[in-house]
Design a protein around this motif. Structure first.
Motif, PDB file in Angstrom:
ATOM      1  N   ILE A 120       0.767  -1.415  -0.123  1.00 22.47           N
ATOM      2  CA  ILE A 120       0.175   0.063   0.158  1.00 22.47           C
ATOM      3  C   ILE A 120       0.911   1.239  -0.080  1.00 22.47           C
ATOM      4  O   ILE A 120       1.649   1.310   0.904  1.00 22.47           O
ATOM      5  N   GLU A 121       0.754   2.063  -1.275  1.00 26.22           N
ATOM      6  CA  GLU A 121       1.520   3.284  -1.357  1.00 26.22           C
ATOM      7  C   GLU A 121       2.946   2.907  -1.231  1.00 26.22           C
ATOM      8  O   GLU A 121       3.946   3.366  -0.388  1.00 26.22           O
ATOM      9  N   GLY A 122       3.340   1.823  -1.773  1.00 26.45           N
ATOM     10  CA  GLY A 122       4.555   1.283  -1.865  1.00 26.45           C
ATOM     11  C   GLY A 122       5.173   0.637  -0.826  1.00 26.45           C
ATOM     12  O   GLY A 122       6.300  -0.003  -0.666  1.00 26.45           O
ATOM     13  N   GLN A 123       4.528   0.292   0.400  1.00 23.21           N
ATOM     14  CA  GLN A 123       4.961  -0.043   1.610  1.00 23.21           C
ATOM     15  C   GLN A 123       4.265  -1.418   1.667  1.00 23.21           C
ATOM     16  O   GLN A 123       3.255  -1.713   1.718  1.00 23.21           O
ATOM     17  N   LYS A 124       5.140  -2.470   2.052  1.00 20.05           N
ATOM     18  CA  LYS A 124       4.596  -3.810   2.164  1.00 20.05           C
ATOM     19  C   LYS A 124       3.764  -3.946   3.615  1.00 20.05           C
ATOM     20  O   LYS A 124       4.198  -3.596   4.594  1.00 20.05           O
ATOM     21  N   VAL A 125       2.715  -4.599   3.333  1.00 18.40           N
ATOM     22  CA  VAL A 125       2.051  -4.917   4.682  1.00 18.40           C
ATOM     23  C   VAL A 125       1.788  -6.340   4.783  1.00 18.40           C
ATOM     24  O   VAL A 125       1.537  -7.116   3.856  1.00 18.40           O
ATOM     25  N   SER A 126       1.990  -6.761   5.795  1.00 12.22           N
ATOM     26  CA  SER A 126       1.748  -8.411   6.204  1.00 12.22           C
ATOM     27  C   SER A 126       0.841  -8.344   7.219  1.00 12.22           C
ATOM     28  O   SER A 126       0.615  -7.075   8.003  1.00 12.22           O
ATOM     29  N   HIS A 127      -0.198  -9.218   7.037  1.00 12.11           N
ATOM     30  CA  HIS A 127      -1.275  -9.363   7.843  1.00 12.11           C
ATOM     31  C   HIS A 127      -2.046  -8.113   8.031  1.00 12.11           C
ATOM     32  O   HIS A 127      -2.310  -7.378   9.119  1.00 12.11           O
ATOM     33  N   LEU A 128      -2.881  -7.844   7.036  1.00 11.50           N
ATOM     34  CA  LEU A 128      -3.809  -6.662   6.852  1.00 11.50           C
ATOM     35  C   LEU A 128      -5.134  -6.861   7.874  1.00 11.50           C
ATOM     36  O   LEU A 128      -5.564  -7.885   7.208  1.00 11.50           O
ATOM     37  N   SER A 129      -5.389  -6.164   8.683  1.00 11.02           N
ATOM     38  CA  SER A 129      -6.684  -6.440   9.291  1.00 11.02           C
ATOM     39  C   SER A 129      -7.761  -5.342   8.966  1.00 11.02           C
ATOM     40  O   SER A 129      -7.213  -4.520   8.350  1.00 11.02           O
ATOM     41  N   PRO A 130      -8.904  -5.494   8.976  1.00 15.73           N
ATOM     42  CA  PRO A 130      -9.701  -4.472   8.652  1.00 15.73           C
ATOM     43  C   PRO A 130      -9.413  -3.193   9.258  1.00 15.73           C
ATOM     44  O   PRO A 130      -9.563  -2.016   8.538  1.00 15.73           O
ATOM     45  N   ILE A 131      -9.159  -3.285  10.323  1.00 13.07           N
ATOM     46  CA  ILE A 131      -8.829  -1.974  10.866  1.00 13.07           C
ATOM     47  C   ILE A 131      -7.560  -0.933  10.351  1.00 13.07           C
ATOM     48  O   ILE A 131      -7.823   0.255  10.104  1.00 13.07           O
ATOM     49  N   GLN A 132      -6.769  -1.965   9.921  1.00 12.62           N
ATOM     50  CA  GLN A 132      -5.456  -1.332   9.194  1.00 12.62           C
ATOM     51  C   GLN A 132      -5.741  -0.782   7.968  1.00 12.62           C
ATOM     52  O   GLN A 132      -5.574   0.280   7.673  1.00 12.62           O
ATOM     53  N   ALA A 133      -6.701  -1.790   7.231  1.00  3.87           N
ATOM     54  CA  ALA A 133      -7.067  -1.205   5.780  1.00  3.87           C
ATOM     55  C   ALA A 133      -8.037  -0.067   6.171  1.00  3.87           C
ATOM     56  O   ALA A 133      -7.563   1.135   5.203  1.00  3.87           O
ATOM     57  N   ILE A 134      -8.872   0.304   6.951  1.00  7.73           N
ATOM     58  CA  ILE A 134      -9.494   1.388   7.199  1.00  7.73           C
ATOM     59  C   ILE A 134      -8.517   2.711   7.298  1.00  7.73           C
ATOM     60  O   ILE A 134      -8.645   3.487   6.832  1.00  7.73           O
ATOM     61  N   GLU A 135      -7.565   2.395   8.422  1.00  4.96           N
ATOM     62  CA  GLU A 135      -6.416   3.453   8.486  1.00  4.96           C
ATOM     63  C   GLU A 135      -5.780   3.844   7.194  1.00  4.96           C
ATOM     64  O   GLU A 135      -5.168   4.848   7.213  1.00  4.96           O
ATOM     65  N   HIS A 136      -5.501   2.803   6.592  1.00  3.15           N
ATOM     66  CA  HIS A 136      -4.929   3.032   5.237  1.00  3.15           C
ATOM     67  C   HIS A 136      -5.727   3.782   4.176  1.00  3.15           C
ATOM     68  O   HIS A 136      -5.265   4.056   2.987  1.00  3.15           O
ATOM     69  N   GLY A 137      -6.755   4.386   4.643  1.00  6.85           N
ATOM     70  CA  GLY A 137      -7.889   4.718   3.846  1.00  6.85           C
ATOM     71  C   GLY A 137      -8.261   3.695   2.827  1.00  6.85           C
ATOM     72  O   GLY A 137      -9.054   4.183   1.789  1.00  6.85           O
ATOM     73  N   ILE A 138      -8.535   2.592   3.237  1.00  3.40           N
ATOM     74  CA  ILE A 138      -9.234   1.852   1.905  1.00  3.40           C
ATOM     75  C   ILE A 138     -10.919   1.483   2.541  1.00  3.40           C
ATOM     76  O   ILE A 138     -10.921   1.336   3.862  1.00  3.40           O
ATOM     77  N   GLN A 139     -11.666   2.038   1.879  1.00  2.00           N
ATOM     78  CA  GLN A 139     -13.107   1.755   2.314  1.00  2.00           C
ATOM     79  C   GLN A 139     -13.642   1.105   1.360  1.00  2.00           C
ATOM     80  O   GLN A 139     -13.665   1.183   0.133  1.00  2.00           O
ATOM     81  N   VAL A 140     -14.612   0.089   1.822  1.00  2.26           N
ATOM     82  CA  VAL A 140     -15.299  -0.911   0.967  1.00  2.26           C
ATOM     83  C   VAL A 140     -16.842  -0.662   1.030  1.00  2.26           C
ATOM     84  O   VAL A 140     -17.329  -0.699   2.202  1.00  2.26           O
ATOM     85  N   ILE A 141     -17.737  -0.796  -0.020  1.00  2.00           N
ATOM     86  CA  ILE A 141     -18.868  -0.846   0.214  1.00  2.00           C
ATOM     87  C   ILE A 141     -19.475  -2.142  -0.217  1.00  2.00           C
ATOM     88  O   ILE A 141     -19.246  -2.611  -1.600  1.00  2.00           O
TER      89      ILE A 141
END
Ligand SMILES: Nc1ncnc2c1ncn2[C@@H]1O[C@H](COP(=O)(O)OP(=O)(O)OP(=O)(O)O)[C@@H](O)[C@H]1O
Ligand SMILES: Nc1ncnc2c1ncn2[C@@H]1O[C@H](COP(=O)(O)OP(=O)(O)OP(=O)(O)O)[C@@H](O)[C@H]1O
Ligand SMILES: [Mg+2]
Ligand SMILES: [Mg+2]
Lengths: 494, 305, 332, 323
Positions: A64-85
């Protein structure tokens, strides 16, 4: 702005023995509308769930934005600005509109207290932006599907998303509402937000997408700018085969299958009359709340009509309950697949025979063998992608599940088949299969009513279309004499 | 000769009354070395108790000493026990058929009457009184209050029962709530008679809270460990009981005698306090084992259970 | 505005209010002794412990679960506290409550582990815990009732906030312990209505998957709910002990279904996500009113069980039907 | 694929786990206490099982339909009392016994239909309705008897539950018969399929043309008839009728159903699981009685067994879904 916001590399995901994703690569850039397309069960929703942190991939890397993320949790995703409908919006039916809209933001900012006034203000502002109008204090369970989606969209709008993902957002919307949605999405894109959208409707994809990724069987088939695709390539990549949608031309016949006269139900529809001859496929369309769905509910006895007459094969019948409808061999594919159509925890077999159990009561007992055999046949006949009749239907993708809902009713040998949004969320290939089946059934003399707001679908498959407005029939058109634009205009004109 | 196995089955094991009986059984085992044991249902339910007895029959014990929760429910299963050659001794169950002997701490009717005697004394034979039972379905409780009422009609015509029997479900807080309600509905209540162990404790709490201590007289069956406090404080005038431990011992002793083939006759002496001179009528042996506890003897260590 | 008033007048809570008023008028007509301040005092005292139970049950049901273990937990808390205090010669009121709360909290945590981590259906988990707890309580502490409570504890029941003496000289005193349920209700109301955490409980009960997606700490919320419920049950146990001046190891057993009935009558939906503090108070009031005024109404003893059942079924029918009607009528 | 085989396996796995536990207990007890496997102990167990076993079936069927039936014990006692009253009024001959049994069954059926109608038509939660029902039916029973038991029932009636055929208690035969009927009802009839589907998803079953009200009423009627069967057995077993027999069975039957793998959310549960759970509980109970263990330990053990088996199946399932 063409920075890469999200990059997926070689993503695998399996459920038990099912490989839902097999080495998918995906790049999403800020400021683009990226369309994810694929047949039912090709892994779109699964991919979305991986991005949103709802599923852990079995293998693969996420940047995400060039940074590798391991174990993405829903909260982290939201913190990264990912929103899902999500398709079912993932909203809370028991909470108010304002709360639903303000909730995620409050959670992600780590607010401790619930500020009702602030929530109301936020909600009104968000609704203002997309032109929705609802009482912020009303419970969401009292809202219609379209309004629920509005709530879901409002929620993401206030959340300063960097990536907004919509899983089949137009499924429940009328064309007018779709246009409104697209205006909003374009506006968001121009603000530099990445938008990813899943859509099954070809026309819509070409209208909205900047870039396109096509999945098939959990693999990425192709990706590129929308300009690189034409309809033919799109369909080919999607399905692996060539499909030509041709309009349905019924062999006319004089014998009447079904007739309705002056059907009324207070608050829903009034003085509805129509008739179906052998070979006819009747379309009913209308904007939301025009009463189109209510007619289906009434004819199946869910909310029976209060007055009017119904004739099947010339004989008058009364429909006061679902039992009456079933007795008269009326079949109904309901609008809301998940809650009304499917027994999610039960096997494909149970779902297939649910409406025709009596048939299998042979010599004092239910014959499971014949059930199994019939289900297997239906799976083949209807082109459902399922290994056997045994698995729970919740493991099927939406489109395949929808085919089973239809099979359930075909298994009753109906005299009249009413389909409310028969191909919502169904991919092109499957849609084609379903349409072919409808034509065949119509020719066999089964009365068919398609209630839908998918105009191309109606024009291609029905020979006449009823347009509902405010619970009344506003007009009937022959589909051979009208095109999509004209029909759309008729729908939205006052 | 003493290798008999004897089971003692209480109504239920989850109340203090029968825990006291267990103490008696265990003491007796220690004193005499007989193979007796205590087992029973954890809840008050006739069906459950019958099941325990089914199990005991299956195990082939030599004698069953039982305090029936519901006498009627046990008749068939005790019949079966006897047919299997098991000696059956019951307690608090006069009038049962399928038993060898029933042993009563006292005569139920007389026991009930003695409460009303006391009430009459305390109230001067005037006013209304309330009768409580643990359950409308409990035979002995109903016998007691019926005896009590009969005496009042004979001896204290100026007294009157208020309303119906009150059912407390053996629950102190139910007794408390209902007595409070009764006293609110009718402030002229002069006396309360309780039957289940918790009845008078609940009643006393209500009376005390309403500031009626001394005005309303309370008597009834209970234990010092449950209601002693209120006797000391004077809210309860008198509690009566018989020692469940002694009853337990007496049942075993009687069972032993029957098993040994000894003759059971009027005046039988089991060597256990209160059961030294048993009156035999039909199959019922009646002792003189009830104890009245008032402010004067409440602190007697012998009653401390 | 008119619409608002109309919806307010037809809320579930208001329907229960109407039933309560109707019943009160009836009892008052049959027996004028009912029409007195003493009724209020009595009713508060009757509802005291039930209300604590109902509050935690309501919270659990709102979160989408159910708890049938609270009577067992309360009994253990009561008898264990009583025993420990007596053995160690402790005579301190706060210590008693803290001890009860701790015992309750640890059993609540066990519930939470089974439900939130092992994902057992709440009914199964709490049924199992209830059975284990009540068995262990009796096996460890015996069936004996403790009545010789430590002095300060024993005297607490007499401390009252307000005393009313009627014409006959009967005094009705409102115990100070009424502050406990009042405090819990207040706390519950603030928590559920005005904190994000409280809204999270509703969110979890409304749609647990959506709650997870929204970023709520679902496990944390479930843990809190069950531990809170356990803690309150423990406190209720100690409160009961003080009020009845006795600790009894099995006295509260079997009260769970009645409490659930009271909660649901107050408008809490058994399926989760809906429920209010006010509604719960009203539901408990209604059941207390029914159960404790049959003698006033002059119902014969062997008719009382039937009459309670009858009124309960009428009460639930009316509230449920009305709720259904409301749900069906408005659709936007 | 995986999922459904898991579901099938899971239900069977619970039955299997229960079976293993039962075998272990039987072997252990058989070795240490030979009497445990003696004829009279086996007979004793068979006499005890039917009453609460049949009630547990009633609970099970209501739970499969997505509800619960807390009123079973009330129905059992009410119909038992009605049977007793009928029998006494008709003079106690064989004709009166048959009439009494029919009367009892109809009482159970009517009570069940009443429950079912309120649950299905008025859509009030089953837990509330049947809790009120318990109160109501027990109340009516109490009004009829005024408290004390009804006694003096004919000898021949008492033989139903207390007699044996070829050494097997008649009650146990009735139980086996009911088990077979239940298997047939649930697995081989249209009703059975419908009740599972309805328990899984009420709305979808309505949209599939299944008459939910009918199925619900039928379910509670069957449950009620089971209740009255248990009631008849109890009256016969105890040769008397009373309003509070078996009051501890409500929670016990709930425990049995749940332990047998019936999901409280509806739609899941198999007869074999429940039968195994009935047998296991009886084995535990009889063992504890022989071992002279305090009854409280039994209560404790039931809770423990329930939690252990549920936890174990969860852990196994999770491990399987991983690979
Ligand atoms: N939780 C699950 N358990 C088992 N299989 C699953 C699960 N979720 C998805 N699948 C399977 O993974 C595959 C991909 O499903 P997915 O829902 O991602 O498809 P999709 O592209 O979203 O289809 P649709 O167009 O119908 O929405 C399908 O075969 C589906 O059956
Ligand atoms: N974590 C999960 N556990 C169990 N089942 C799941 C899980 N996630 C998804 N499923 C189920 O797997 C199936 C596929 O899921 P998904 O949400 O992708 O549906 P879908 O493909 O988007 O359907 P549609 O065609 O309507 O878009 C659905 O039936 C869903 O309920
Ligand atoms: Mg999808
Ligand atoms: Mg989809």
């Amino acid at each position: 702005m063409t920075e890469t916001f999200l990059e997926l590399k070689d993503i695998y995901k399996s459920f038990g023995g099912v490989q839902a994703l097999k080495g998918v690569d995906l790049t999403i850039r800020s400021g683009e509308i990226h369309c994810l397309a694929g047949e039912n069960g090709s892994g779109k929703s699964t991919l979305i769930k991986v991005i949103s942190g709802a599923h852990d991939p079995s293998k693969g890397e996420i940047f995400i934005e060039g940074q590798k993320v391991s174990h993405l949790s829903p909260i982290q995703a939201i913190e990264h600005g990912i929103q899902v409908i999500y398709q079912d919006f993932a909203i809370f039916p028991n909470l108010t509109v304002a709360e639903n809209i303000a909730m995620n933001r409050a959670v992600s900012t780590g607010a401790k207290m619930m500020d009702w006034n602030c929530a109301r203000k936020l909600a009104l502002e968000a609704m203002e932006q997309i032109g929705a109008r609802m009482d912020p204090d009303i419970l969401v369970e009292n809202l219609s599907v379209a309004n629920r989606q509005m709530v879901a969209i409002c929620r993401t709008i206030i959340n300063d998303a960097k990536l907004l993902i919509l899983d089949e957002p137009t499924a429940a919307l009328t064309s007018k509402e779709v246009q409104k949605l697209y205006t909003i999405l374009r506006c968001l894109r121009d603000k530099g937000i990445a938008v990813m959208i899943v859509d099954h409707k070809l026309g819509e994809v070409f209208e909205i997408a900047d870039r396109l990724t096509i999945l098939r069987n959990g693999e990425k088939i192709s990706t590129g700018l929308i300009q690189e695709y034409d309809r033919k390539r799109f369909v080919k990549d999607l399905t692996g085969r060539d499909i030509s949608e041709s309009a349905y031309v019924p062999r006319t016949s004089a014998s009447e299958v079904f007739r309705v006269e002056n059907l009324s139900r207070k608050g829903a529809f009034e003085n509805v009359s129509f008739h179906i001859k052998k070979g006819d496929v009747l379309g009913i369309t209308g904007l939301l709340d025009s009463g189109r769905g209510q007619i289906g509910d009434a004819l199946f006895g869910i909310h029976p009509a209060q007055s009017g007459e119904i004739f099947l094969h010339g004989k008058p019948i009364k429909i006061r309950s679902t039992a009456d409808a079933v007795k008269n061999r009326i079949a109904y594919v309901p609008e809301d697949r998940l809650t009304q159509g499917l027994f999610l925890d039960r096997s494909i077999q149970d779902n297939t025979i649910a409406a025709s159990i009596k048939k299998y009561f042979i010599r004092g007992r239910l014959d499971e063998k014949i059930m199994f055999q019939d289900t297997k046949e239906w799976i083949k006949k209807i082109g459902c992608v399922a290994p056997s009749p045994d698995p729970a239907i919740r493991t099927l993708s939406g489109g395949n599940a929808q085919k089973i809902v239809i099979a359930k009713w075909l298994n009753t040998k109906p005299a009249l088949l009413i389909l409310n949004g028969p191909t919502v969320g169904v991919d092109i290939g499957a849609k084609y299969d379903i349409h072919q089946m409808l034509h065949k059934l119509a020719e066999q003399g089964i009365g068919i009513i398609v209630i839908s707001d998918d105009l191309p679908e109606l024009i291609q498959n029905c020979n006449s279309i009823i347009i509902m407005k405010n619970g009344r029939i506003a007009g009937t058109v022959e589909s051979s004499k009208i095109n999509e634009t004209e029909l759309a205009e008729m729908l939205s004109s006052q | 000769a003493d290798d008999y196995t004897i089971a003692v089955v209480p109504k239920m094991t989850s109340i203090a009354w029968f825990q006291r009986m267990e103490v008696g059984v265990n003491d007796y085992v220690k004193e005499t070395g007989v193979d007796a044991f205590y087992t029973g249902p954890s809840e008050g339910d006739g069906a459950l108790q019958a099941q325990v007895i089914e199990d005991l029959i299956a195990q082939g014990v030599d004698a069953i000493c039982v305090v029936p929760f519901s006498t009627e429910a046990l008749e068939p299963v005790l019949k079966k026990a006897r047919e299997a050659g098991i000696v059956v001794i019951s307690h608090e169950a006069a009038g049962m058929e399928n038993i060898d002997y029933d042993i009563e701490a006292f005569d139920n009717d007389a026991y009930g009457r003695h409460f009303m005697e006391r009430i009459g004394e305390l109230t001067g034979g005037e006013g209304e009184y309330v009768l409580e039972v643990g359950a409308l379905t409990s035979a002995s409780h109903n016998q007691w209050v019926d005896g009590s009422k009969a005496l009042q009609e004979e001896k204290f015509p100026n007294m009157k029962q208020y309303g119906d029997k009150i059912e407390t479900k053996d629950d102190q807080s139910v007794s408390y709530e209902k007595i409070k309600e009764v006293l609110t509905a009718n402030p002229n209540i002069a006396a309360i008679q309780g039957s289940a162990m918790a009845d008078v404790a609940g009643a006393a709490l209500a009376v005390e809270e309403l500031g009626l201590a001394g005005k309303v007289n309370i008597v009834g069956t209970s234990l010092v460990s449950v209601s002693g406090k209120y006797v000391r404080e004077g809210t309860i005038d008198m509690i009566s009981f018989w020692d469940p431990a002694m009853a337990g011992k007496a049942m075993i002793a009687l069972a032993q005698k029957v098993l040994a083939g000894e003759k059971i006759e009027n005046g039988l002496d089991l060597g256990i306090e209160g059961y030294t001179n048993l009156a035999l009528a039909d199959k019922v042996l009646t002792g003189e084992a009830w104890v009245d506890v008032t402010k004067d003897n409440v602190d007697d260590p012998a009653y401390n259970f | 505005m008119k619409y608002r008033i109309k919806t307010f007048l037809t809320t579930n809570e208001m329907i229960v209010v109407y039933i309560i008023i109707g019943l009160a008028v009836l009892i008052g007509l049959v027996n004028p002794a009912f029409n007195s301040i003493s009724t209020v005092v009595n009713l508060s005292r009757t509802m005291l412990v039930t209300l604590i139970f109902a509050m935690c049950e309501m919270m659990v049901i709102v979160s989408g679960g159910i708890d049938v273990s609270f009577p067992a937990i309360a009994c253990l808390a009561m008898i264990a506290t009583g025993n420990i205090m007596l053995k160690n010669q402790i005579d301190n009121i706060p210590v008693a409550f803290i001890m009860g709360a701790l015992i309750g909290a640890s059993l609540g945590a066990l519930n939470a582990i089974l439900i939130a981590i092992i994902k057992m259906p709440p009914l199964i988990a709490t049924l199992g815990v209830s059975s284990m707890t009540s068995g262990a309580t009796l096996a460890i502490f015996g069936a004996k009732i403790i009545t010789n409570l430590p002095g300060k504890l024993d005297k607490l029941y007499k401390v009252s906030l307000y005393t009313y003496t009627n014409a006959e000289g009967i005094t009705y005193s409102l115990t100070i312990l009424i502050l406990i349920p009042i405090f819990i209700c207040l706390l519950g109301w603030l928590l559920l209505k005005f904190t994000m955490f409280g809204r999270g409980i509703y969110a979890v009960g409304g749609d647990i998957r959506a709650a997870r997606i929204a970023g709520f700490n679902v496990k944390g919320i479930l843990f809190f709910v069950y531990i809170f419920s356990g803690t309150m049950a423990g406190i209720a146990g100690v409160t009961y002990m003080i009020l009845m001046r006795a600790a009894d190891p099995s006295v509260l057993m079997g009260s769970e279904m009645m409490v659930i009935a009271a909660v649901v009558m107050g408008g809490t939906r058994i399926t989760g996500g809906h429920g209010t503090v006010i509604g719960t108070i009203l539901g408990v009031t209604l059941i207390a009113l029914v159960k404790n005024n049959l003698i006033m109404l002059g119902v014969p003893a062997h008719y009382q069980t039937f009459v309670v059942g009858l009124i309960m079924i009428i009460g639930t029918s009316i509230t449920s039907l009305k709720a259904k009607h409301i749900a069906n009528s408005i659709k936007v | 694929m995986q999922k459904i085989t898991n579901i099938i396996k899971k239900t069977d796995r619970i039955a299997l786990a229960l079976l293993v536990c039962s075998v272990i207990i039987t072997v252990l007890m058989g070795v240490t206490h030979p009497k445990f496997l003696g004829k009279s102990n086996l007979q004793g167990m068979l006499i005890q099982i039917p009453e609460y076993g049949i009630l547990a079936f009633g609970m099970m069927i209501a739970m499969i339909a997505g509800g619960i039936d807390l009123s079973l014990v009330g129905i059992a006692n009410l119909s038992g009392i009605v049977a007793a009253v009928v029998m006494l009024n008709l003079g106690g001959n064989d004709f009166s016994i048959v009439t009494a049994i029919l009367a009892a069954l109809s009482v159970g059926c009517v009570c069940g239909l009443f429950n079912g109608w309120i649950i299905g038509y008025l859509e009030i939660p089953a837990m509330l309705v049947t809790l009120c029902g318990l109160q109501l039916y027990t109340g009516i029973a109490l009004i009829i008897t005024k408290g004390p038991a009804i006694t003096g029932l004919p000898e021949s009636f008492s033989n139903i539950a207390n007699g044996t055929i070829a050494g097997i208690p008649i009650g146990a035969l009735v139980f086996v018969f009911i088990t077979l009927i239940l298997c047939y009802l649930l697995y081989s009839t249209v009703y059975g399929k419908c009740v599972y589907l309805m328990g899984t998803n009420m709305v979808a079953s309505r949209f599939s043309g299944i008459n939910n009200l009918k199925i619900t009423m039928l379910t509670y009627a069957i449950s009620g008839v089971f209740g009255s069967l248990a009631g008849i057995l109890m009256v016969s077993h105890y040769n008397s009728a009373k309003s509070d027999y078996g009051s501890s069975y409500t929670l016990l039957t709930l425990l049995i159903a749940v332990l047998g793998g019936v999901n409280p959310n509806g739609g899941r549960g198999k007869v074999q699981g429940v039968v195994m759970s009935i047998i296991l509980l009886q084995l535990v109970s009889s063992s504890f009685n022989i071992l002279r263990v305090n009854a409280f330990v039994k209560t404790f053990a039931w809770g423990l067994i329930l939690l252990l088996i549920m936890t174990a199946t969860y852990l196994i399932e999770r491990r399987q879904s991983r690979d």
